[in-house]
Write a protein that holds these residues in place. Structure first.
Motif, PDB file in Angstrom:
ATOM      1  N   GLY A 444      40.567  39.105  60.521  1.00  0.00           N
ATOM      2  CA  GLY A 444      39.777  39.610  61.640  1.00  0.00           C
ATOM      3  C   GLY A 444      39.655  41.116  61.643  1.00  0.00           C
ATOM      4  N   ARG A 445      39.660  41.715  60.452  1.00  0.00           N
ATOM      5  CA  ARG A 445      39.610  43.171  60.344  1.00  0.00           C
ATOM      6  C   ARG A 445      38.202  43.632  59.987  1.00  0.00           C
ATOM      7  N   ASP A 446      37.843  44.764  60.518  1.00  0.00           N
ATOM      8  CA  ASP A 446      36.563  45.393  60.189  1.00  0.00           C
ATOM      9  C   ASP A 446      36.781  46.291  58.976  1.00  0.00           C
ATOM     10  N   PHE A 447      36.795  45.652  57.803  1.00  0.00           N
ATOM     11  CA  PHE A 447      37.087  46.397  56.575  1.00  0.00           C
ATOM     12  C   PHE A 447      36.215  45.868  55.455  1.00  0.00           C
ATOM     13  N   THR A 448      35.579  46.779  54.751  1.00  0.00           N
ATOM     14  CA  THR A 448      34.785  46.436  53.573  1.00  0.00           C
ATOM     15  C   THR A 448      35.236  47.320  52.422  1.00  0.00           C
ATOM     16  N   PRO A 449      35.646  46.743  51.286  1.00  0.00           N
ATOM     17  CA  PRO A 449      36.083  47.572  50.155  1.00  0.00           C
ATOM     18  C   PRO A 449      34.988  48.518  49.704  1.00  0.00           C
ATOM     19  N   ALA A 450      35.402  49.706  49.303  1.00  0.00           N
ATOM     20  CA  ALA A 450      34.436  50.697  48.821  1.00  0.00           C
ATOM     21  C   ALA A 450      33.873  50.264  47.480  1.00  0.00           C
ATOM     22  N   PRO A 451      32.583  50.375  47.285  1.00  0.00           N
ATOM     23  CA  PRO A 451      31.997  50.009  45.993  1.00  0.00           C
ATOM     24  C   PRO A 451      32.324  51.060  44.933  1.00  0.00           C
ATOM     25  N   GLY A 452      32.322  50.633  43.694  1.00  0.00           N
ATOM     26  CA  GLY A 452      32.413  51.593  42.592  1.00  0.00           C
ATOM     27  C   GLY A 452      33.800  52.030  42.197  1.00  0.00           C
ATOM     28  N   VAL A 453      34.851  51.494  42.842  1.00  0.00           N
ATOM     29  CA  VAL A 453      36.214  51.873  42.449  1.00  0.00           C
ATOM     30  C   VAL A 453      36.581  51.117  41.172  1.00  0.00           C
ATOM     31  N   SER A 454      36.882  51.855  40.118  1.00  0.00           N
ATOM     32  CA  SER A 454      37.258  51.259  38.841  1.00  0.00           C
ATOM     33  C   SER A 454      38.730  51.538  38.574  1.00  0.00           C
ATOM     34  N   PHE A 455      39.527  50.468  38.565  1.00  0.00           N
ATOM     35  CA  PHE A 455      40.951  50.660  38.317  1.00  0.00           C
ATOM     36  C   PHE A 455      41.197  51.162  36.895  1.00  0.00           C
ATOM     37  N   ALA A 456      40.459  50.639  35.926  1.00  0.00           N
ATOM     38  CA  ALA A 456      40.626  51.082  34.539  1.00  0.00           C
ATOM     39  C   ALA A 456      40.293  52.565  34.397  1.00  0.00           C
ATOM     40  N   ALA A 457      39.228  53.009  35.075  1.00  0.00           N
ATOM     41  CA  ALA A 457      38.863  54.425  35.005  1.00  0.00           C
ATOM     42  C   ALA A 457      39.920  55.287  35.675  1.00  0.00           C
ATOM     43  N   LEU A 458      40.480  54.784  36.788  1.00  0.00           N
ATOM     44  CA  LEU A 458      41.543  55.538  37.463  1.00  0.00           C
ATOM     45  C   LEU A 458      42.755  55.682  36.559  1.00  0.00           C
ATOM     46  N   ARG A 459      43.131  54.600  35.866  1.00  0.00           N
ATOM     47  CA  ARG A 459      44.270  54.694  34.950  1.00  0.00           C
ATOM     48  C   ARG A 459      43.977  55.717  33.852  1.00  0.00           C
ATOM     49  N   GLU A 460      42.768  55.732  33.338  1.00  0.00           N
ATOM     50  CA  GLU A 460      42.423  56.696  32.306  1.00  0.00           C
ATOM     51  C   GLU A 460      42.511  58.127  32.839  1.00  0.00           C
ATOM     52  N   ARG A 461      42.047  58.341  34.058  1.00  0.00           N
ATOM     53  CA  ARG A 461      42.133  59.687  34.641  1.00  0.00           C
ATOM     54  C   ARG A 461      43.584  60.113  34.801  1.00  0.00           C
ATOM     55  N   ARG A 462      44.435  59.189  35.184  1.00  0.00           N
ATOM     56  CA  ARG A 462      45.841  59.538  35.352  1.00  0.00           C
ATOM     57  C   ARG A 462      46.513  59.789  34.009  1.00  0.00           C
ATOM     58  N   LEU A 463      46.142  59.045  33.004  1.00  0.00           N
ATOM     59  CA  LEU A 463      46.665  59.332  31.668  1.00  0.00           C
ATOM     60  C   LEU A 463      46.180  60.692  31.177  1.00  0.00           C
ATOM     61  N   ASP A 464      44.936  61.016  31.467  1.00  0.00           N
ATOM     62  CA  ASP A 464      44.437  62.349  31.115  1.00  0.00           C
ATOM     63  C   ASP A 464      45.189  63.430  31.879  1.00  0.00           C
TER      64      ASP A 464
END
Length: 502
Positions: A444-464
């Motif tokens: 019953g929450r008013d929540f919609t996930p943000a579009p465009g979040v890429s977990f693989a890209a985030l991991r790559e940014r953190r490795l960088d």
């Protein structure tokens, strides 16, 4: 460039995995053919390689830092504790046996040879291998027969860089003491130090760094600054302590946030499954140990466990089972992953891990569980919510849903209660967003996930970002000399030095 070095640490969670990954990414960006290696890993966070081998999760991410597929040789020996006294021994990706500390000692000669052969294969296949130690080389009670720290360094001729965590305090004593406790032949392999997790002005450290060099004759190769949220896929549950402190000191749940409570089981495994949730904007993930912390959650997650039946008993002793049942009765959502999925079933028959026979589960899913002696290891691919899902599985317990049970990935669901044996499913972006959308609706929450979040890209940014830390804050020219030339000669020996043997 050809060579290898060993990244050791003054303690567990000093930052060995992070520094190793950072050096790997820095070298890979220079065009060096580099691979990671950890001879012996004790961790409940593991991963299944494309060849079906189980290795430590940290080594899989270090392989990604190198641009490589993970391989069993990168972590030839994995210990998975099932209790305070016994661990499963995984050798070259397959379970060998369960042992206590004394029984493990009898395997050391055999395992040392396995570890050295894996390192030899990696060094033959790649120009550089960055090795990660285990725990601390100054654990002198474990020095005889060591295959992960100084025993490995001496057998393979590896220069050793010792990482100290200044955020814990006492870093100079820890770095000096690590060297001083070693016997002379081990001290000869210690090339220098790295100070990790520093907050503040670097010039304040200068007198201490100078004195450390005077006392040990060894340089500090650099000071790595503290960066929040830098590391994913941590090796062990020690890292959860810093996550818990951060959550406790962070902002309260926002009205538009989705509140996720993850049960912090005593033998929690593969809790990195939840990293992908925590990376979603507006999703707040907290690890909890009591029923009161579940009451205001929108989604409850029971993660994996290396001790399903004992951890289920622990939940009952704390009343967490009742809080989860109340959440399910209200429509959920509740998600069980692997061991957590097994706990949600009606009954669990376990003559393998706990030996307790048949015990009642939480009874929230129409399924039964039976443990098999053979471990299931795999990299399945399926579909949910119309999206492709790639994952991996590691389990002894086999869950059998009732005929007609509503499927969910490889598992099942009943209303707002979901169960799956698949680890890593939430790293699939489209599936994760679809699941969170349904979870929010059920809560019953008013929540919609943000579009465009890429977990693989985030991991790559953190490795960088890790590679950037090494490039900008460590003496990379000195690291290159270590790789090319090996341990420096003529290093002074510190008293007292032990005589624990090779």
């Amino acid at each position: 460039m050809k060579g290898a070095l060993l990244v050791a640490g003054t303690t567990s969670d000093a930052g060995k995995s992070v520094v190793t990954a950072g050096i790997c990414r820095w070298l890979a960006r220079q065009g060096v053919d580099v691979a990671p290696y950890k001879a012996q890993n004790m961790s409940l966070n593991s991963f299944v390689t494309p060849q079906g081998a189980e290795i430590g999760r940290a080594q899989a991410v270090q392989a990604a830092a190198c641009g490589l597929e993970p391989h069993a040789d990168m972590n030839p020996i994995l210990l998975k504790p099932g209790s305070d006294r016994r661990s499963q021994v995984v050798v070259l990706g397959s379970p060998l046996t369960d042992v206590d500390a004394m029984e493990y000692g009898a395997l050391k000669d055999r395992l040392r040879q396995v570890a050295l052969e894996s390192l030899d294969r990696l060094r033959a296949a790649h120009d550089v291998v960055i090795c990660e130690g285990a725990g601390s080389p100054a654990e002198i009670n474990l020095r005889r027969g060591d295959i992960a720290n100084m025993g490995l360094a001496r057998a393979a001729g590896l220069p050793v860089v010792v990482v100290g965590d200044i955020d814990r305090g006492g870093v100079f004593a820890a770095l000096y003491g690590t060297v001083a406790l070693l016997e002379p032949a081990d001290q000869e392999m210690i090339a220098g130090f790295v100070v990790n997790k520093f907050r503040g002005a670097p010039e304040l450290l200068a007198p201490g760094l100078d004195t450390l060099r005077e006392l040990t004759g060894r340089p500090v190769y650099g000071v790595l600054p503290w960066l929040d949220g830098l590391w994913l896929d941590v090796e062990d549950s020690l890292a959860l302590e810093s996550r818990d402190r951060a959550a406790a000191g962070g902002p309260p749940y926002g009205r538009q946030s989705l509140r996720v409570a993850v049960v912090r089981l005593p033998r929690i495994s593969n809790f990195t499954d939840l990293d992908a949730l925590a990376c979603e904007p507006g999703v707040v993930v907290r690890f909890v140990t009591g029923p009161g912390e579940i009451a205001d959650a929108d989604l409850v997650v029971i993660p994996g466990s290396r001790a399903t039946v004992p951890d289920l008993r622990w939940m009952r002793e704390r009343g967490i089972d009742r809080a989860i049942a109340e959440t399910a009765a209200a429509g959920g959502p509740v998600l069980g992953v692997c061991g957590g999925y097994q706990m949600l079933a009606r009954t669990i028959t376990d003559l393998v891990e706990s030996g307790e026979g048949t015990v009642p589960g939480l009874g929230l899913l129409p399924a039964t569980v039976e443990f098999a002696a053979a471990k299931t290891l795999g990299t399945p691919v399926g579909e949910a919510y119309g999206h492709r899902v790639a994952a991996y599985e590691i389990h002894h317990g086999t869950v059998t849903p009732d005929d007609g049970a509503e499927p969910f990935l490889d598992g099942c669901r009943a209303g707002g209660v979901f169960g799956t044996t698949w680890h890593g499913a939430l790293e699939n972006d489209d599936f994760r967003r679809a699941f969170l959308t349904e979870a929010a609706s059920l809560a019953g929450r008013d929540f919609t996930p943000a579009p465009g979040v890429s977990f693989a890209a985030l991991r790559e940014r953190r490795l960088d970002a890790l590679g950037d830390l090494v490039e900008h804050h460590l003496d990379t020219a000195a690291l290159t000399r270590l790789l090319e030339c090996g341990p420096p000669s003529g290093l002074p020996m510190l008293p007292p030095g032990g005589t624990m043997g090779p």
